[in-house]
Design a protein around this motif. Structure first.
Motif, PDB file in Angstrom:
ATOM      1  N   ASP A 119      48.514  49.271  41.739  1.00  0.00           N
ATOM      2  CA  ASP A 119      48.329  48.944  40.322  1.00  0.00           C
ATOM      3  C   ASP A 119      48.049  47.460  40.096  1.00  0.00           C
ATOM      4  N   PHE A 120      48.100  46.650  41.163  1.00  0.00           N
ATOM      5  CA  PHE A 120      47.799  45.229  41.012  1.00  0.00           C
ATOM      6  C   PHE A 120      46.403  45.017  40.459  1.00  0.00           C
ATOM      7  N   TRP A 121      45.445  45.847  40.889  1.00  0.00           N
ATOM      8  CA  TRP A 121      44.038  45.608  40.562  1.00  0.00           C
ATOM      9  C   TRP A 121      43.722  45.844  39.093  1.00  0.00           C
ATOM     10  N   GLY A 122      44.667  46.397  38.359  1.00  0.00           N
ATOM     11  CA  GLY A 122      44.480  46.550  36.918  1.00  0.00           C
ATOM     12  C   GLY A 122      45.211  45.493  36.110  1.00  0.00           C
ATOM     13  N   ALA A 123      45.779  44.502  36.793  1.00  0.00           N
ATOM     14  CA  ALA A 123      46.595  43.488  36.121  1.00  0.00           C
ATOM     15  C   ALA A 123      45.752  42.622  35.188  1.00  0.00           C
ATOM     16  N   THR A 124      46.309  42.308  34.037  1.00  0.00           N
ATOM     17  CA  THR A 124      45.638  41.434  33.066  1.00  0.00           C
ATOM     18  C   THR A 124      45.342  40.067  33.663  1.00  0.00           C
ATOM     19  N   LEU A 125      46.176  39.621  34.600  1.00  0.00           N
ATOM     20  CA  LEU A 125      46.015  38.310  35.215  1.00  0.00           C
ATOM     21  C   LEU A 125      44.657  38.137  35.883  1.00  0.00           C
ATOM     22  N   PRO A 128      39.276  36.405  33.953  1.00  0.00           N
ATOM     23  CA  PRO A 128      39.043  34.953  33.995  1.00  0.00           C
ATOM     24  C   PRO A 128      39.657  34.197  32.826  1.00  0.00           C
ATOM     25  N   GLU A 129      39.641  34.778  31.643  1.00  0.00           N
ATOM     26  CA  GLU A 129      40.191  34.071  30.486  1.00  0.00           C
ATOM     27  C   GLU A 129      41.712  33.909  30.590  1.00  0.00           C
ATOM     28  N   PRO A 133      43.012  29.083  32.669  1.00  0.00           N
ATOM     29  CA  PRO A 133      43.916  28.009  32.215  1.00  0.00           C
ATOM     30  C   PRO A 133      44.971  27.646  33.254  1.00  0.00           C
ATOM     31  N   LEU A 134      45.386  28.599  34.096  1.00  0.00           N
ATOM     32  CA  LEU A 134      46.360  28.305  35.142  1.00  0.00           C
ATOM     33  C   LEU A 134      45.752  27.390  36.204  1.00  0.00           C
ATOM     34  N   LEU A 135      44.475  27.617  36.514  1.00  0.00           N
ATOM     35  CA  LEU A 135      43.786  26.763  37.477  1.00  0.00           C
ATOM     36  C   LEU A 135      43.608  25.353  36.924  1.00  0.00           C
ATOM     37  N   THR A 144      42.817  16.070  39.844  1.00  0.00           N
ATOM     38  CA  THR A 144      41.489  16.403  40.342  1.00  0.00           C
ATOM     39  C   THR A 144      40.746  17.249  39.313  1.00  0.00           C
ATOM     40  N   SER A 145      39.486  17.620  39.624  1.00  0.00           N
ATOM     41  CA  SER A 145      38.710  18.328  38.599  1.00  0.00           C
ATOM     42  C   SER A 145      37.896  19.515  39.121  1.00  0.00           C
ATOM     43  N   ILE A 146      37.875  19.749  40.438  1.00  0.00           N
ATOM     44  CA  ILE A 146      37.028  20.803  40.985  1.00  0.00           C
ATOM     45  C   ILE A 146      37.732  22.152  40.865  1.00  0.00           C
ATOM     46  N   LEU A 147      37.178  23.024  40.042  1.00  0.00           N
ATOM     47  CA  LEU A 147      37.824  24.294  39.711  1.00  0.00           C
ATOM     48  C   LEU A 147      37.685  25.288  40.860  1.00  0.00           C
ATOM     49  N   PRO A 148      38.786  25.876  41.322  1.00  0.00           N
ATOM     50  CA  PRO A 148      38.695  26.906  42.354  1.00  0.00           C
ATOM     51  C   PRO A 148      37.946  28.140  41.852  1.00  0.00           C
TER      52      PRO A 148
END
Length: 251
Positions: A119-125, A128-129, A133-135, A144-148
């Motif tokens: 069920d992990f693959w259906g997680a809201t996390l 991208p939206e 913000p966590l990244l 730093t500024s380079i987004l993963p």
């Protein structure tokens, strides 16, 4: 926040205008005032400084708004490692993402494994939206500024056979496993240069079959010792142990 980051869309004619948590931090923690210079940057862009030119309140919401003249002319430190991760539970991953970003991870491939909860693959996390913000939080922490980049690959075998060499050519490849050689893998003369590729299993670890498959694709076992650690503990310890001496120009 050790560096305030702006989206490119927030900068108009060289002036960045922002509110919310970033403005609260500037005004309440940094005691920002007009004329003060801040460490700033653009998400996935250059870094530098910005000078506060105005502070006001939004008439409709009462939110404090800061405007600053930007001067971004330097390259950010680049990521030094990419990660293949059989993901832990969403709440653990949510806690991990800012830390992984702050420690210099460039690309995170979340890959299916036998012990990953279906069920992990259906997680809201995974939207991208939600995770972006966590990244950005991790970037502002590390200055730093380079987004993963986050990539989802549910099929473990298919990823190894079809995508691994395309996404990560000519890399040192290390699989974290409690039952392996302890000590950092060396990079001898003649070995591929570039970012390290680290593979870390789910809670409970990779199966023997999965480790064998990784080894058949050029991964070398690496162990932190005989203790079996939680994914979040193991990841931070691995990145701290394997990290090269950081170098770069910060302002």
């Amino acid at each position: 926040m050790n560096r305030i980051l702006f989206e490119q869309s927030e900068i108009v004619d060289g002036i960045a205008t922002f509110g919310g948590e970033r403005a609260e931090h500037v005004l309440d923690v940094l005691h920002g005032e007009v004329g003060q210079v801040l460490k700033t940057g653009v998400v996935d862009g250059l870094i530098g400084t910005s000078e506060i030119v105005s502070i006001c309140r939004d008439e409709a919401t009462g939110e404090r708004i800061v405007s600053a003249k930007v001067d971004h002319r330097f390259e950010s430190l680049r990521p030094w490692v990419d990660l293949i991760l059989a993901p832990p539970r969403p709440r653990v991953l949510k806690r991990l993402l800012p830390q992984l970003t702050a420690m210099g991870v460039g690309r995170i491939v979340l890959v299916g494994a036998r012990k990953v909860e279906k069920d992990f693959w259906g997680a809201t996390l995974l939207k991208p939206e939600i995770y972006r913000p966590l990244l950005v939080e991790g970037l502002m922490q590390s200055g730093t500024s380079i987004l993963p980049e986050i990539v989802l690959k549910r099929g473990f075998r298919r990823f190894l056979s079809d995508d691994l060499d395309v996404m990560f050519p000519s890399r040192r490849r290390v699989v974290a496993h409690p039952y392996g050689a302890e000590g950092a893998p060396s990079q001898a003369d003649g070995e591929p240069e570039g970012r390290l590729l680290l593979s870390v299993g789910p809670e409970g670890g990779w199966t023997d079959e999965e480790v064998a498959l990784l080894e058949s694709h050029g991964f070398s076992r690496y162990s932190l010792g005989g203790r079996i650690l939680r994914t979040d503990t193991a990841l931070i310890a691995l990145l701290a142990r394997l990290s090269p001496t950081a170098s770069g120009f910060m302002v």
